[in-house]
Design a protein around this motif. Sequence first.
Motif, PDB file in Angstrom:
ATOM      1  N   GLN A 146       0.837  -1.208   0.000  1.00 48.92           N
ATOM      2  CA  GLN A 146       0.000   0.000   0.000  1.00 48.92           C
ATOM      3  C   GLN A 146       0.867   1.250   0.000  1.00 48.92           C
ATOM      4  OE1 GLN A 146      -2.756  -0.189   3.269  1.00 48.92           O
ATOM      5  NE2 GLN A 146      -3.987  -1.789   2.317  1.00 48.92           N
ATOM      6  N   ARG A 147       1.919   1.225   0.806  1.00 53.38           N
ATOM      7  CA  ARG A 147       2.793   2.405   0.881  1.00 53.38           C
ATOM      8  C   ARG A 147       3.557   2.615  -0.428  1.00 53.38           C
ATOM      9  NH1 ARG A 147       7.631   3.753   4.926  1.00 53.38           N
ATOM     10  NH2 ARG A 147       7.883   5.919   4.294  1.00 53.38           N
ATOM     11  N   ILE A 148       3.984   1.538  -1.058  1.00 45.63           N
ATOM     12  CA  ILE A 148       4.702   1.650  -2.328  1.00 45.63           C
ATOM     13  C   ILE A 148       3.795   2.230  -3.406  1.00 45.63           C
ATOM     14  CG2 ILE A 148       5.683   0.272  -4.223  1.00 45.63           C
ATOM     15  CD1 ILE A 148       6.902  -1.533  -2.005  1.00 45.63           C
ATOM     16  N   ARG A 149       2.502   1.894  -3.374  1.00 41.37           N
ATOM     17  CA  ARG A 149       1.586   2.318  -4.431  1.00 41.37           C
ATOM     18  C   ARG A 149       0.763   3.560  -4.096  1.00 41.37           C
ATOM     19  NH1 ARG A 149       1.252  -3.472  -5.050  1.00 41.37           N
ATOM     20  NH2 ARG A 149       2.040  -4.005  -7.103  1.00 41.37           N
ATOM     21  N   ASP A 150       0.877   4.099  -2.881  1.00 38.96           N
ATOM     22  CA  ASP A 150       0.046   5.259  -2.553  1.00 38.96           C
ATOM     23  C   ASP A 150       0.572   6.517  -3.245  1.00 38.96           C
ATOM     24  OD1 ASP A 150       2.010   6.529  -0.981  1.00 38.96           O
ATOM     25  OD2 ASP A 150       1.139   5.878   0.915  1.00 38.96           O
ATOM     26  N   GLU A 151      -0.129   7.616  -3.083  1.00 40.03           N
ATOM     27  CA  GLU A 151       0.199   8.863  -3.788  1.00 40.03           C
ATOM     28  C   GLU A 151       1.622   9.348  -3.532  1.00 40.03           C
ATOM     29  OE1 GLU A 151      -1.631  10.404  -6.123  1.00 40.03           O
ATOM     30  OE2 GLU A 151      -3.036   8.747  -5.948  1.00 40.03           O
ATOM     31  N   ALA A 152       2.173   9.060  -2.354  1.00 43.54           N
ATOM     32  CA  ALA A 152       3.531   9.497  -2.027  1.00 43.54           C
ATOM     33  C   ALA A 152       4.573   8.423  -2.341  1.00 43.54           C
ATOM     34  CB  ALA A 152       3.615   9.868  -0.546  1.00 43.54           C
ATOM     35  N   GLY A 153       4.135   7.270  -2.797  1.00 50.52           N
ATOM     36  CA  GLY A 153       5.056   6.163  -3.044  1.00 50.52           C
ATOM     37  C   GLY A 153       5.703   6.214  -4.415  1.00 50.52           C
ATOM     38  N   PRO A 154       6.661   5.326  -4.633  1.00 49.10           N
ATOM     39  CA  PRO A 154       7.395   5.340  -5.898  1.00 49.10           C
ATOM     40  C   PRO A 154       6.667   4.672  -7.069  1.00 49.10           C
ATOM     41  CG  PRO A 154       8.271   3.650  -4.466  1.00 49.10           C
ATOM     42  CD  PRO A 154       7.235   4.402  -3.671  1.00 49.10           C
ATOM     43  N   LEU A 155       5.586   3.941  -6.800  1.00 50.76           N
ATOM     44  CA  LEU A 155       4.911   3.205  -7.868  1.00 50.76           C
ATOM     45  C   LEU A 155       3.403   3.437  -7.787  1.00 50.76           C
ATOM     46  CD1 LEU A 155       5.316   1.208 -10.223  1.00 50.76           C
ATOM     47  CD2 LEU A 155       5.004  -0.637  -8.579  1.00 50.76           C
ATOM     48  N   VAL A 156       2.979   4.641  -8.112  1.00 51.95           N
ATOM     49  CA  VAL A 156       1.562   4.980  -8.063  1.00 51.95           C
ATOM     50  C   VAL A 156       0.887   4.356  -9.277  1.00 51.95           C
ATOM     51  CG1 VAL A 156      -0.126   6.842  -8.043  1.00 51.95           C
ATOM     52  CG2 VAL A 156       2.065   7.143  -6.903  1.00 51.95           C
ATOM     53  N   ARG A 157       0.028   3.382  -9.024  1.00 52.40           N
ATOM     54  CA  ARG A 157      -0.753   2.788 -10.112  1.00 52.40           C
ATOM     55  C   ARG A 157      -1.849   1.921  -9.514  1.00 52.40           C
ATOM     56  NH1 ARG A 157       0.009  -2.529 -11.996  1.00 52.40           N
ATOM     57  NH2 ARG A 157       1.559  -3.673 -10.833  1.00 52.40           N
ATOM     58  N   PRO A 158      -2.968   1.856 -10.201  1.00 50.15           N
ATOM     59  CA  PRO A 158      -4.028   0.970  -9.710  1.00 50.15           C
ATOM     60  C   PRO A 158      -3.662  -0.491  -9.976  1.00 50.15           C
ATOM     61  CG  PRO A 158      -4.662   1.999 -11.781  1.00 50.15           C
ATOM     62  CD  PRO A 158      -3.350   2.601 -11.388  1.00 50.15           C
ATOM     63  N   LEU A 159      -4.155  -1.356  -9.131  1.00 44.78           N
ATOM     64  CA  LEU A 159      -3.916  -2.784  -9.306  1.00 44.78           C
ATOM     65  C   LEU A 159      -4.932  -3.364 -10.288  1.00 44.78           C
ATOM     66  CD1 LEU A 159      -3.266  -3.866  -5.626  1.00 44.78           C
ATOM     67  CD2 LEU A 159      -1.598  -3.575  -7.450  1.00 44.78           C
ATOM     68  N   GLN A 160      -4.484  -4.318 -11.089  1.00 42.60           N
ATOM     69  CA  GLN A 160      -5.369  -4.998 -12.028  1.00 42.60           C
ATOM     70  C   GLN A 160      -6.288  -5.970 -11.282  1.00 42.60           C
ATOM     71  OE1 GLN A 160      -3.214  -7.129 -15.030  1.00 42.60           O
ATOM     72  NE2 GLN A 160      -5.015  -7.461 -16.288  1.00 42.60           N
TER      73      GLN A 160
END
Length: 137
Positions: A41-55
């Motif tokens: 969650q932290r990697i993909r959140d707005e402040a993380g390095p990998l912002v993207r929705p999950l498939q």
Amino acid sequence: MATGYHPFPVRLKGTGTFRPLSPVVCVKLAEGVAPCDRLQQRIRDEAGPLVRPLQFPYHPHVTVAHGISEEGMDRAFEELAGYEAAWTCRSFALYEQGADLVWRKLYDYEFGGGHPTRAVPAQGGSPVDAPTAAPSA
């Protein structure tokens, strides 16, 4: 990112599958799901390095069969049904998929540490270019 996390126990037990949505057979996490989920969650959140929705919804697992025959998937599911393993997870890693569809580990990020370490030296003929700088985590 890895600096804010601490090692945690992981235990694998039994098999699962994402069929029919995805041709995957996996070994399931019986312990360690919550820390893995918090990290992703932290990697993909707005402040993380990998912002993207999950498939697909996030389910930590170890893929053991993907995109092979149904018979092969069934065999993997059955033969690994009693599989168990446990360890302390002390890091996470960055992988990149090459043009040959092979995933290669590029960096390890140790929990509590601030610097990524190069996982594998660049291999001659590899379709994955060696990055010039390590991404921060």
